[in-house]
Design an enzyme around this catalytic site. Structure first.
Site, short mmCIF file in Angstrom:
data_model
loop_
_atom_site.label_atom_id
_atom_site.label_comp_id
_atom_site.label_asym_id
_atom_site.label_seq_id
_atom_site.Cartn_x
_atom_site.Cartn_y
_atom_site.Cartn_z
N LYS A 115 30.69 -53.89 4.65
CA LYS A 115 30.53 -52.91 5.79
C LYS A 115 31.57 -53.12 6.68
O LYS A 115 32.06 -52.34 7.40
CB LYS A 115 28.98 -52.95 6.05
CG LYS A 115 28.19 -52.53 5.17
CD LYS A 115 26.75 -52.52 5.68
CE LYS A 115 25.58 -52.20 4.57
NZ LYS A 115 24.40 -53.13 4.63
N GLN B 87 20.07 -55.57 7.71
CA GLN B 87 20.19 -55.70 6.20
C GLN B 87 18.86 -56.12 5.73
O GLN B 87 18.01 -57.09 6.21
CB GLN B 87 21.47 -56.77 5.96
CG GLN B 87 21.43 -56.92 4.46
CD GLN B 87 22.20 -55.71 4.00
OE1 GLN B 87 22.81 -54.94 4.55
NE2 GLN B 87 21.76 -55.46 2.61
N ASP C 22 20.48 -46.42 9.35
CA ASP C 22 19.78 -46.23 8.12
C ASP C 22 18.73 -45.06 7.81
O ASP C 22 18.69 -44.83 6.63
CB ASP C 22 19.13 -47.62 7.96
CG ASP C 22 19.80 -48.70 7.18
OD1 ASP C 22 20.58 -48.33 6.19
OD2 ASP C 22 19.68 -49.73 7.28
N1 GUN Z 1 19.40 -53.47 1.39
C1 GUN Z 1 19.62 -52.61 0.30
N2 GUN Z 1 20.03 -51.33 0.61
C2 GUN Z 1 20.05 -51.40 1.91
C3 GUN Z 1 20.38 -50.26 3.00
O1 GUN Z 1 20.71 -48.98 2.50
N3 GUN Z 1 20.24 -50.66 4.27
C4 GUN Z 1 19.76 -51.78 4.44
N4 GUN Z 1 19.80 -52.05 6.01
N5 GUN Z 1 19.48 -52.86 3.88
C5 GUN Z 1 19.66 -52.70 2.50
#
Ligand code: GUN
Length: 297
Positions: free
Chosen positions: A54, A98, A121
């Site tokens: 990311k 996350q 998100d």
């Molecule tokens: N963990 C797995 N998928 C995601 C996601 O799309 N966003 C976040 N913040 N954590 C994750």
């Protein structure tokens, strides 16, 4: 029949290119550089890989990336204090915590402490409610990426039968809302669904998001249907070592489907591209700049 392969990797590269163009425009016209803050608590190896990827792609599209890596035993109060600081930092337009978080942290409480307009998100309860009522919101990245690919492949989704397998807050539920918003007839199937094969056989669109390796065989797929595979599962290879597979059995499904996303190279790359698109959208909304990207719903 052999299915058209929906190339998520190429699609994601195109979306990131569009984001990069818009970021350059924001910089030139408004002196703005979008900023994305990513918070990782603990050292889960899979999460570390995602966060690194990311960060790299955020910088590649010209945005600022702020990474906050916290110890696994970070207290809830300390995490909430960091989020409060990011909420109030004008350099930060998007915040992503996350998941999963370590067990001692209340995930709902933490997510709902993020300012909704910075919640890239789309997990904050207010964004969930806005999406569910058809209002402008931040849309969860993975389902948004799936919707973009479906729209690109089908044009209109109106009237199509869609079956979403899996009812998670991250994928299944928001995916169902998005498909409903595009006038599909939506069924959300899950582990207690009776006669899942019969339910899936009705679908023009199948979105598999259960997290079980290769659980959907080709003989569940209606000939010509579109199959979107959200799963990323690591399995043992016959000759030793491991490989990534999705939630559908690719070979047998590709033999009957009209179109299918591969794993890897399907939904995965679209998720990060949509995260960047959401960060751009958040920056535009924050600064009352029209969103001309077409990169949201
Ligand atoms: N963990 C797995 N998928 C995601 C996601 O799309 N966003 C976040 N913040 N954590 C994750």
């Amino acid at each position: 029949m052999t299915a058209t392969i929906i190339d998520g990797k190429a699609f994601a590269a195109k979306v990131r290119g569009q984001v990069a163009e818009q970021v350059a425009r924001l910089k030139a016209d408004h002196g703005l550089i979008p900023g994305l803050a990513v918070v990782l608590v603990g050292a889960d190896p899979a999460s570390e890989v995602y966060v690194r990827s990311k960060g790299k792609m955020t910088v590649e599209v010209g945005m600022n990336s702020f990474e906050h890596k916290l110890a696994a035993d970070t207290s809830e109060a300390d995490l909430l204090a960091l989020i409060d600081k990011l909420n109030n930092d004008p350099q930060v337009n998007g915040i992503l915590v996350q998941l999963p978080l370590p067990d001692h942290l209340n995930e709902d409480l933490v997510i709902n402490s993020i300012a909704p307009q910075k919640d890239v998100d789309g997990f904050h309860i207010s964004n969930v409610g806005l999406l569910g009522t058809g209002q402008k919101s931040m849309v969860p990245c993975t389902p948004l990426g799936c919707l973009m690919m479906l729209r690109a492949h089908h044009g209109s989704l109106s009237g199509l039968d869609a079956v979403v397998i899996g009812r998670s807050n991250i994928v299944g539920k928001p995916m169902a809302q998005l498909l409903l918003g595009d006038s599909c007839t939506v069924t959300v199937a899950h582990s207690r669904t009776r006669d899942l094969p019969a339910v899936v056989r009705r679908a023009d669109i199948v979105v598999a998001a259960v997290g079980r390796a290769q659980m959907v065989p080709g003989d569940w797929i209606k000939p010509g249907a579109t199959v979107i595979d959200v799963g990323i599962n690591r399995i043992e290879k016959d000759g030793g070592g491991t490989r990534l597979v999705g939630d559908v059995d690719y070979d047998s499904c590709a033999a009957v489907a009209g179109a299918i996303t591969p794993v890897p190279g399907g939904v995965g790359p679209m998720t990060i591209a949509c995260l960047l698109a959401n960060t751009l959208t958040a920056t535009c909304r924050d600064n009352n700049i029209p969103e001309t990207t077409g990169l949201t719903v």
